[in-house]
Design a protein around this motif. Sequence first.
Motif, PDB file in Angstrom:
ATOM      1  N   SER A 132       0.805  -1.218   0.000  1.00  0.00           N
ATOM      2  CA  SER A 132       0.000   0.000   0.000  1.00  0.00           C
ATOM      3  C   SER A 132       0.835   1.263   0.000  1.00  0.00           C
ATOM      4  CB  SER A 132      -0.922   0.003   1.225  1.00  0.00           C
ATOM      5  OG  SER A 132      -0.141  -0.022   2.415  1.00  0.00           O
ATOM      6  N   GLY A 133       2.123   1.125   0.275  1.00  0.00           N
ATOM      7  CA  GLY A 133       3.014   2.263   0.299  1.00  0.00           C
ATOM      8  C   GLY A 133       4.406   1.862  -0.129  1.00  0.00           C
ATOM      9  N   SER A 134       5.327   2.766   0.039  1.00  0.00           N
ATOM     10  CA  SER A 134       6.697   2.506  -0.406  1.00  0.00           C
ATOM     11  C   SER A 134       7.343   1.384   0.390  1.00  0.00           C
ATOM     12  CB  SER A 134       7.535   3.775  -0.257  1.00  0.00           C
ATOM     13  OG  SER A 134       8.884   3.506  -0.587  1.00  0.00           O
ATOM     14  N   ILE A 135       8.024   0.498  -0.322  1.00  0.00           N
ATOM     15  CA  ILE A 135       8.751  -0.613   0.307  1.00  0.00           C
ATOM     16  C   ILE A 135      10.248  -0.443   0.155  1.00  0.00           C
ATOM     17  CG2 ILE A 135       6.861  -2.274   0.070  1.00  0.00           C
ATOM     18  CD1 ILE A 135       8.378  -3.393  -2.415  1.00  0.00           C
ATOM     19  N   ILE A 136      10.680   0.735  -0.223  1.00  0.00           N
ATOM     20  CA  ILE A 136      12.073   0.939  -0.612  1.00  0.00           C
ATOM     21  C   ILE A 136      13.050   0.590   0.504  1.00  0.00           C
ATOM     22  CG2 ILE A 136      12.130   3.381   0.030  1.00  0.00           C
ATOM     23  CD1 ILE A 136      13.814   3.828  -2.535  1.00  0.00           C
ATOM     24  N   PHE A 137      12.649   0.751   1.753  1.00  0.00           N
ATOM     25  CA  PHE A 137      13.548   0.482   2.870  1.00  0.00           C
ATOM     26  C   PHE A 137      13.259  -0.844   3.566  1.00  0.00           C
ATOM     27  CE2 PHE A 137      15.703   4.318   2.410  1.00  0.00           C
ATOM     28  CZ  PHE A 137      14.828   5.385   2.315  1.00  0.00           C
ATOM     29  N   TYR A 138      12.381  -1.635   2.976  1.00  0.00           N
ATOM     30  CA  TYR A 138      11.973  -2.899   3.584  1.00  0.00           C
ATOM     31  C   TYR A 138      12.759  -4.070   3.021  1.00  0.00           C
ATOM     32  CZ  TYR A 138       7.735  -0.776   5.547  1.00  0.00           C
ATOM     33  OH  TYR A 138       6.843  -0.014   6.264  1.00  0.00           O
ATOM     34  N   THR A 139      13.038  -5.045   3.873  1.00  0.00           N
ATOM     35  CA  THR A 139      13.388  -6.373   3.401  1.00  0.00           C
ATOM     36  C   THR A 139      12.072  -7.102   3.147  1.00  0.00           C
ATOM     37  OG1 THR A 139      15.522  -6.545   4.521  1.00  0.00           O
ATOM     38  CG2 THR A 139      14.383  -8.595   4.025  1.00  0.00           C
ATOM     39  N   MET A 140      11.933  -7.627   1.951  1.00  0.00           N
ATOM     40  CA  MET A 140      10.698  -8.298   1.566  1.00  0.00           C
ATOM     41  C   MET A 140      10.952  -9.785   1.408  1.00  0.00           C
ATOM     42  SD  MET A 140       8.640  -5.769   1.549  1.00  0.00           S
ATOM     43  CE  MET A 140       7.195  -6.663   0.948  1.00  0.00           C
ATOM     44  N   SER A 141       9.980 -10.581   1.839  1.00  0.00           N
ATOM     45  CA  SER A 141      10.161 -12.029   1.828  1.00  0.00           C
ATOM     46  C   SER A 141       8.868 -12.730   1.443  1.00  0.00           C
ATOM     47  CB  SER A 141      10.589 -12.522   3.212  1.00  0.00           C
ATOM     48  OG  SER A 141      11.770 -11.891   3.654  1.00  0.00           O
ATOM     49  N   TRP A 142       9.039 -13.948   1.004  1.00  0.00           N
ATOM     50  CA  TRP A 142       7.927 -14.872   0.816  1.00  0.00           C
ATOM     51  C   TRP A 142       8.116 -16.029   1.793  1.00  0.00           C
ATOM     52  CZ3 TRP A 142       3.669 -14.043  -2.073  1.00  0.00           C
ATOM     53  CH2 TRP A 142       3.720 -13.055  -3.051  1.00  0.00           C
ATOM     54  N   TYR A 143       7.040 -16.344   2.499  1.00  0.00           N
ATOM     55  CA  TYR A 143       6.988 -17.502   3.383  1.00  0.00           C
ATOM     56  C   TYR A 143       5.877 -18.428   2.868  1.00  0.00           C
ATOM     57  CZ  TYR A 143       9.823 -15.203   7.021  1.00  0.00           C
ATOM     58  OH  TYR A 143      10.840 -14.609   7.718  1.00  0.00           O
ATOM     59  N   ARG A 144       5.905 -19.654   3.347  1.00  0.00           N
ATOM     60  CA  ARG A 144       4.816 -20.569   3.018  1.00  0.00           C
ATOM     61  C   ARG A 144       4.506 -21.462   4.215  1.00  0.00           C
ATOM     62  NH1 ARG A 144       7.785 -24.511  -1.459  1.00  0.00           N
ATOM     63  NH2 ARG A 144       9.163 -25.644  -0.007  1.00  0.00           N
ATOM     64  N   GLN A 145       3.274 -21.912   4.242  1.00  0.00           N
ATOM     65  CA  GLN A 145       2.839 -22.815   5.302  1.00  0.00           C
ATOM     66  C   GLN A 145       1.981 -23.902   4.694  1.00  0.00           C
ATOM     67  OE1 GLN A 145       0.924 -20.968   8.688  1.00  0.00           O
ATOM     68  NE2 GLN A 145       1.394 -22.725   9.975  1.00  0.00           N
ATOM     69  N   ALA A 146       2.462 -25.131   4.806  1.00  0.00           N
ATOM     70  CA  ALA A 146       1.718 -26.293   4.329  1.00  0.00           C
ATOM     71  C   ALA A 146       0.863 -26.835   5.463  1.00  0.00           C
ATOM     72  CB  ALA A 146       2.691 -27.363   3.826  1.00  0.00           C
ATOM     73  N   PRO A 147      -0.191 -27.567   5.151  1.00  0.00           N
ATOM     74  CA  PRO A 147      -1.058 -28.119   6.208  1.00  0.00           C
ATOM     75  C   PRO A 147      -0.262 -28.947   7.203  1.00  0.00           C
ATOM     76  CG  PRO A 147      -2.077 -28.379   4.065  1.00  0.00           C
ATOM     77  CD  PRO A 147      -0.687 -27.886   3.806  1.00  0.00           C
ATOM     78  N   GLY A 148      -0.448 -28.643   8.483  1.00  0.00           N
ATOM     79  CA  GLY A 148       0.209 -29.393   9.533  1.00  0.00           C
ATOM     80  C   GLY A 148       1.677 -29.067   9.731  1.00  0.00           C
TER      81      GLY A 148
END
Length: 114
Positions: free
Chosen positions: A25-41
């Motif tokens: 929704s706003g600037s991410i220029i100073f953020y570390t960005m990541s993808w996480y995942r969660q499988a069932p259980g």
Amino acid sequence: QVQLVESGGGLVQPGGSLKLSCAASGSIIFYTMSWYRQAPGKQRELVASITDGGGTRSADSVKGRFTISRDNGKNLVYLQMNSLEPEDTAIYYCNGYRGGRDYWGQGTQVTVSS
């Protein structure tokens, strides 16, 4: 504070590809960005991350198959997923980190099945 919205999930056959997007929704220029995942259980796990300087790292299980990237001008983060396997089935979450605070999206489902 930033709000994150993931998109691009779905059902794909083994060996296929998907590209996930995370819109901020706003600037991410100073953020570390990541993808996480969660499988069932299972516990939520880090898939890949990219620093504000563009440095990347990824989990061993996805190296050579998944690529994280960012477009600071559009406040977008991507996860290109190739050679998908049934074990990649999970809810994928976008994360932004800055100044000791974490921000999370609501997640997008990825299902790899024939």
